[in-house]
Design an enzyme around this catalytic site. Sequence first.
Site, PDB file in Angstrom:
ATOM      1  N   LYS A 107       0.865  -1.182   0.000  1.00 49.82           N
ATOM      2  CA  LYS A 107       0.000   0.000   0.000  1.00 49.82           C
ATOM      3  C   LYS A 107       0.890   1.217   0.000  1.00 49.82           C
ATOM      4  CE  LYS A 107      -4.424   0.473   0.853  1.00 49.82           C
ATOM      5  NZ  LYS A 107      -5.371  -0.262   0.077  1.00 49.82           N
ATOM      6  N   ASP A 145      -6.697   4.122  -4.877  1.00 50.55           N
ATOM      7  CA  ASP A 145      -7.261   3.899  -3.547  1.00 50.55           C
ATOM      8  C   ASP A 145      -8.012   5.199  -3.200  1.00 50.55           C
ATOM      9  OD1 ASP A 145      -6.902   1.709  -1.297  1.00 50.55           O
ATOM     10  OD2 ASP A 145      -6.710   3.598  -0.249  1.00 50.55           O
TER      11      ASP A 145
HETATM   12  N1  GLU Z   1      -7.101  -0.004  -3.374  1.00 54.45           N
HETATM   13  C1  GLU Z   1      -7.845  -1.201  -3.600  1.00 54.45           C
HETATM   14  C2  GLU Z   1      -7.845  -2.076  -2.360  1.00 54.45           C
HETATM   15  O1  GLU Z   1      -7.643  -1.601  -1.263  1.00 54.45           O
HETATM   16  C3  GLU Z   1      -7.396  -1.921  -4.856  1.00 54.45           C
HETATM   17  C4  GLU Z   1      -5.971  -2.353  -4.856  1.00 54.45           C
HETATM   18  C5  GLU Z   1      -5.513  -2.901  -6.213  1.00 54.45           C
HETATM   19  O2  GLU Z   1      -6.313  -3.016  -7.112  1.00 54.45           O
HETATM   20  O3  GLU Z   1      -4.329  -3.215  -6.294  1.00 54.45           O
HETATM   21  O4  GLU Z   1      -8.129  -3.239  -2.411  1.00 54.45           O
END
Ligand code: GLU
Length: 419
Positions: free
Chosen positions: A109, A149
């Site tokens: 993240k 995100d």
């Molecule tokens: N931000 C989204 C999550 O928390 C998607 C992450 C992604 O697609 O890599 O799952």
Amino acid sequence: MDHKKEDKNICINCEERLTDIHNLHNLTKEEQELLNRPKRVLTVSIPVRMDDGEVKVFNGYRVQYNNALGPTKGGIRYHEDVDLEEVKVLAFLMSLKTALAGIPFGGAKGGIEVNPDELSKGELERLTRGFVKEIYKFIGPHLDIPAPDVNTNAQIMAWFVDEYSDIVGEFTPGVVTGKPLILGGSEGRELATSLGGAFVLKRFVENFGDKKENLSVAIQGFGNVGMNIAKILDDWGYKVVAVSNSRGGIFDQNGINIKDLIEKMADTRDFPSGFGKEISNDDLLLLDVDVLIPAALSNQITKDNADEIKAKIILEMANAPITKEADQILEKNNVEVIPDILANAGGVIVSYLEWVQNSENYYWKEKEVNEKLKEIIESAFDKVMNLRKEKDLNNIRNASYILAVNRILEAERLRGTLG
Ligand code: GLU
């Protein structure tokens, strides 16, 4: 906060969550040590020339938590409250989410400490490109793949691809997912998180719910995820009675006209009048509804309001909207919580499908993407519910954690990291 632990690169909140798993599942000391800290943490400062000519420096983070199952994967958020410990927890949750979904990725993240509403489009672009310049050596289609995100979107991913491709000298769409369609995005990605959540809720209600039809729903958060799940559930015959965001909200016992509301809110985050009674983000959580969907930020349901929750089912579409103490209160009150790593996995599942399409340079129709999403997320859901039954576990979160952790540990053992 225990700064010594922070300095030693332990994730304090992950450690607490792992203790729960350990109590149920007896992790060895080695396994706990491996899982309670991120593999790699990047902290960067990003100087940005603002429109007025001044340079402002922003803090950025990327945490690559676990890569046993493949390249790390997870979104990047732009928010003024972003801090390193939070990014670590969210990266830990991504590792569990990808493992639970059974897709060949680890978890990561990232975030930048910024209120994007205060930046012009040009400043936002320069900030994004600046971030790529700082982290490009540590990302890539087979290394770490960011995505949208909170407060980030397809346009930001487009700048990301452009900057990264310029630096490495070749067009590399697979470095991020959630891109615009024309730059290698996937059909269905925009709706994926919401559609995945709706599939999970439907399957839960049909197989385990006391009441199966005309369920009332309240949704906190009316951004991409909240709005789209409202639309899907409304189409599927659920009664969406309340929606809200940080600016306000609407409540109508008889159901809100979601299609009209979405049309009216195309260019604004302010709720129009005439759709129902006004309600705040906080009051929405306490409504007497069948299903409550937190689809905004973390830590919304805490020990201070958990006892007053009247919903029977909570579908966690936001990441970590319920604190640990609140979770225990909800369990005591027999509220079924469908946890974030299962409920909102649709986003990263379709990100995986986007990445596969980028690798093949061959693109599928939306129907095909949605069918694959349904199959993957329902299979994860069924595995979780079977394990819960088999081990007689009190809640769905623990069953999800155990399944995910087992997959990661199996990969670690096969790779030789663990004995
Ligand atoms: N931000 C989204 C999550 O928390 C998607 C992450 C992604 O697609 O890599 O799952």
